[in-house]
Write a protein that holds these residues in place. Structure first.
Motif, PDB file in Angstrom:
ATOM      1  N   TYR A   1       0.883  -1.164   0.000  1.00 42.11           N
ATOM      2  CA  TYR A   1       0.000   0.000   0.000  1.00 42.11           C
ATOM      3  C   TYR A   1       0.920   1.213   0.000  1.00 42.11           C
ATOM      4  O   TYR A   1       1.692   1.424   0.936  1.00 42.11           O
ATOM      5  CB  TYR A   1      -0.913   0.023   1.222  1.00 42.11           C
ATOM      6  CG  TYR A   1      -1.622   1.352   1.359  1.00 42.11           C
ATOM      7  CD1 TYR A   1      -2.628   1.703   0.477  1.00 42.11           C
ATOM      8  CD2 TYR A   1      -1.248   2.261   2.337  1.00 42.11           C
ATOM      9  CE1 TYR A   1      -3.268   2.926   0.574  1.00 42.11           C
ATOM     10  CE2 TYR A   1      -1.887   3.485   2.439  1.00 42.11           C
ATOM     11  CZ  TYR A   1      -2.886   3.815   1.563  1.00 42.11           C
ATOM     12  OH  TYR A   1      -3.512   5.027   1.644  1.00 42.11           O
ATOM     13  N   ILE A   2       0.881   1.982  -1.096  1.00 39.47           N
ATOM     14  CA  ILE A   2       1.743   3.162  -1.238  1.00 39.47           C
ATOM     15  C   ILE A   2       0.852   4.344  -1.621  1.00 39.47           C
ATOM     16  O   ILE A   2       0.380   4.425  -2.762  1.00 39.47           O
ATOM     17  CB  ILE A   2       2.825   2.939  -2.316  1.00 39.47           C
ATOM     18  CG1 ILE A   2       3.629   1.676  -2.012  1.00 39.47           C
ATOM     19  CG2 ILE A   2       3.739   4.162  -2.409  1.00 39.47           C
ATOM     20  CD1 ILE A   2       4.532   1.229  -3.139  1.00 39.47           C
ATOM     21  N   PRO A   3       0.581   5.245  -0.657  1.00 41.66           N
ATOM     22  CA  PRO A   3      -0.276   6.391  -0.971  1.00 41.66           C
ATOM     23  C   PRO A   3       0.216   7.141  -2.208  1.00 41.66           C
ATOM     24  O   PRO A   3       1.404   7.392  -2.366  1.00 41.66           O
ATOM     25  CB  PRO A   3      -0.168   7.260   0.278  1.00 41.66           C
ATOM     26  CG  PRO A   3       0.179   6.295   1.369  1.00 41.66           C
ATOM     27  CD  PRO A   3       1.072   5.273   0.710  1.00 41.66           C
ATOM     28  N   GLY A   4      -0.718   7.455  -3.098  1.00 36.96           N
ATOM     29  CA  GLY A   4      -0.395   8.167  -4.316  1.00 36.96           C
ATOM     30  C   GLY A   4      -0.013   7.256  -5.471  1.00 36.96           C
ATOM     31  O   GLY A   4       0.000   7.674  -6.621  1.00 36.96           O
ATOM     32  N   ILE A   5       0.305   5.988  -5.169  1.00 38.05           N
ATOM     33  CA  ILE A   5       0.701   5.035  -6.216  1.00 38.05           C
ATOM     34  C   ILE A   5      -0.225   3.824  -6.213  1.00 38.05           C
ATOM     35  O   ILE A   5      -0.870   3.521  -7.202  1.00 38.05           O
ATOM     36  CB  ILE A   5       2.172   4.594  -6.035  1.00 38.05           C
ATOM     37  CG1 ILE A   5       3.091   5.814  -6.162  1.00 38.05           C
ATOM     38  CG2 ILE A   5       2.539   3.523  -7.060  1.00 38.05           C
ATOM     39  CD1 ILE A   5       4.528   5.554  -5.808  1.00 38.05           C
ATOM     40  N   LYS A   6      -0.271   3.121  -5.107  1.00 38.85           N
ATOM     41  CA  LYS A   6      -1.167   1.964  -4.942  1.00 38.85           C
ATOM     42  C   LYS A   6      -2.140   2.309  -3.816  1.00 38.85           C
ATOM     43  O   LYS A   6      -1.818   2.180  -2.641  1.00 38.85           O
ATOM     44  CB  LYS A   6      -0.373   0.702  -4.608  1.00 38.85           C
ATOM     45  CG  LYS A   6       0.522   0.243  -5.739  1.00 38.85           C
ATOM     46  CD  LYS A   6       1.200  -1.058  -5.402  1.00 38.85           C
ATOM     47  CE  LYS A   6       2.059  -1.521  -6.567  1.00 38.85           C
ATOM     48  NZ  LYS A   6       2.695  -2.784  -6.291  1.00 38.85           N
ATOM     49  N   GLU A   7      -3.322   2.746  -4.189  1.00 40.23           N
ATOM     50  CA  GLU A   7      -4.287   3.296  -3.240  1.00 40.23           C
ATOM     51  C   GLU A   7      -5.149   2.259  -2.533  1.00 40.23           C
ATOM     52  O   GLU A   7      -6.006   2.628  -1.739  1.00 40.23           O
ATOM     53  CB  GLU A   7      -5.197   4.307  -3.958  1.00 40.23           C
ATOM     54  CG  GLU A   7      -4.466   5.534  -4.437  1.00 40.23           C
ATOM     55  CD  GLU A   7      -3.973   6.430  -3.310  1.00 40.23           C
ATOM     56  OE1 GLU A   7      -4.538   6.397  -2.214  1.00 40.23           O
ATOM     57  OE2 GLU A   7      -2.993   7.155  -3.539  1.00 40.23           O
ATOM     58  N   ILE A   8      -4.960   0.984  -2.825  1.00 40.07           N
ATOM     59  CA  ILE A   8      -5.776  -0.055  -2.205  1.00 40.07           C
ATOM     60  C   ILE A   8      -4.891  -0.950  -1.364  1.00 40.07           C
ATOM     61  O   ILE A   8      -3.835  -1.399  -1.815  1.00 40.07           O
ATOM     62  CB  ILE A   8      -6.497  -0.920  -3.279  1.00 40.07           C
ATOM     63  CG1 ILE A   8      -7.420  -0.025  -4.125  1.00 40.07           C
ATOM     64  CG2 ILE A   8      -7.293  -2.035  -2.614  1.00 40.07           C
ATOM     65  CD1 ILE A   8      -8.039  -0.748  -5.305  1.00 40.07           C
ATOM     66  N   ALA A   9      -5.304  -1.195  -0.127  1.00 40.13           N
ATOM     67  CA  ALA A   9      -4.588  -2.110   0.753  1.00 40.13           C
ATOM     68  C   ALA A   9      -5.326  -3.458   0.736  1.00 40.13           C
ATOM     69  O   ALA A   9      -6.531  -3.503   0.975  1.00 40.13           O
ATOM     70  CB  ALA A   9      -4.529  -1.572   2.177  1.00 40.13           C
ATOM     71  N   TYR A  10      -4.615  -4.521   0.418  1.00 36.11           N
ATOM     72  CA  TYR A  10      -5.199  -5.858   0.371  1.00 36.11           C
ATOM     73  C   TYR A  10      -4.750  -6.682   1.574  1.00 36.11           C
ATOM     74  O   TYR A  10      -3.602  -6.575   2.009  1.00 36.11           O
ATOM     75  CB  TYR A  10      -4.757  -6.598  -0.904  1.00 36.11           C
ATOM     76  CG  TYR A  10      -5.380  -6.080  -2.159  1.00 36.11           C
ATOM     77  CD1 TYR A  10      -6.612  -6.549  -2.578  1.00 36.11           C
ATOM     78  CD2 TYR A  10      -4.729  -5.131  -2.932  1.00 36.11           C
ATOM     79  CE1 TYR A  10      -7.191  -6.084  -3.744  1.00 36.11           C
ATOM     80  CE2 TYR A  10      -5.308  -4.657  -4.106  1.00 36.11           C
ATOM     81  CZ  TYR A  10      -6.528  -5.138  -4.511  1.00 36.11           C
ATOM     82  OH  TYR A  10      -7.100  -4.664  -5.657  1.00 36.11           O
ATOM     83  N   PHE A  11      -5.660  -7.503   2.081  1.00 39.54           N
ATOM     84  CA  PHE A  11      -5.362  -8.430   3.167  1.00 39.54           C
ATOM     85  C   PHE A  11      -5.971  -9.779   2.811  1.00 39.54           C
ATOM     86  O   PHE A  11      -7.023  -9.838   2.170  1.00 39.54           O
ATOM     87  CB  PHE A  11      -5.947  -7.933   4.489  1.00 39.54           C
ATOM     88  CG  PHE A  11      -5.342  -6.645   4.962  1.00 39.54           C
ATOM     89  CD1 PHE A  11      -4.258  -6.652   5.824  1.00 39.54           C
ATOM     90  CD2 PHE A  11      -5.839  -5.422   4.543  1.00 39.54           C
ATOM     91  CE1 PHE A  11      -3.690  -5.465   6.264  1.00 39.54           C
ATOM     92  CE2 PHE A  11      -5.282  -4.229   4.965  1.00 39.54           C
ATOM     93  CZ  PHE A  11      -4.198  -4.260   5.825  1.00 39.54           C
ATOM     94  N   ASN A  12      -5.342 -10.851   3.252  1.00 37.82           N
ATOM     95  CA  ASN A  12      -5.858 -12.196   3.021  1.00 37.82           C
ATOM     96  C   ASN A  12      -6.059 -12.878   4.374  1.00 37.82           C
ATOM     97  O   ASN A  12      -5.246 -12.712   5.290  1.00 37.82           O
ATOM     98  CB  ASN A  12      -4.863 -13.009   2.176  1.00 37.82           C
ATOM     99  CG  ASN A  12      -5.418 -14.346   1.788  1.00 37.82           C
ATOM    100  OD1 ASN A  12      -6.541 -14.457   1.326  1.00 37.82           O
ATOM    101  ND2 ASN A  12      -4.622 -15.388   1.964  1.00 37.82           N
ATOM    102  N   MET A  13      -7.137 -13.657   4.492  1.00 38.49           N
ATOM    103  CA  MET A  13      -7.349 -14.465   5.701  1.00 38.49           C
ATOM    104  C   MET A  13      -6.756 -15.822   5.480  1.00 38.49           C
ATOM    105  O   MET A  13      -7.134 -16.532   4.555  1.00 38.49           O
ATOM    106  CB  MET A  13      -8.850 -14.573   6.001  1.00 38.49           C
ATOM    107  CG  MET A  13      -9.441 -13.276   6.435  1.00 38.49           C
ATOM    108  SD  MET A  13     -11.196 -13.265   6.893  1.00 38.49           S
ATOM    109  CE  MET A  13     -11.826 -14.833   6.546  1.00 38.49           C
ATOM    110  N   GLU A  14      -5.753 -16.187   6.287  1.00 40.31           N
ATOM    111  CA  GLU A  14      -5.096 -17.490   6.169  1.00 40.31           C
ATOM    112  C   GLU A  14      -5.438 -18.359   7.352  1.00 40.31           C
ATOM    113  O   GLU A  14      -5.555 -17.926   8.451  1.00 40.31           O
ATOM    114  CB  GLU A  14      -3.583 -17.313   6.103  1.00 40.31           C
ATOM    115  CG  GLU A  14      -3.138 -16.560   4.880  1.00 40.31           C
ATOM    116  CD  GLU A  14      -1.626 -16.402   4.818  1.00 40.31           C
ATOM    117  OE1 GLU A  14      -0.933 -16.637   5.823  1.00 40.31           O
ATOM    118  OE2 GLU A  14      -1.140 -16.032   3.752  1.00 40.31           O
TER     119      GLU A  14
END
Length: 59
Positions: A46-59
């Motif tokens: 997640y990089i503000p200004g570049i990758k605006e979406i934060a992804y999480f996975n349930m393991e």
């Protein structure tokens, strides 16, 4: 959504009805992870200004 940090505590404060519903869903997912001995793991970056979406996975 307002997010505040107090030491190791993260406080998420919804600012409208949509955010209240989304926080309720997130809360239920996290609680189910604990019950099922799963964890929430960040995926990618997640990089503000570049990758605006934060992804999480349930393991």
């Amino acid at each position: 959504m307002k997010i505040e940090f107090e030491g190791t505590l993260i406080k998420m404060i919804p600012e409208n009805d949509r955010e209240k519903a989304e926080l309720d869903l997130l809360w239920k997912k996290v609680v189910s992870c604990i019950r099922e001995d799963k964890k929430l793991v960040p995926v990618g970056e997640y990089i503000p200004g570049i990758k605006e979406i934060a992804y999480f996975n349930m393991e």
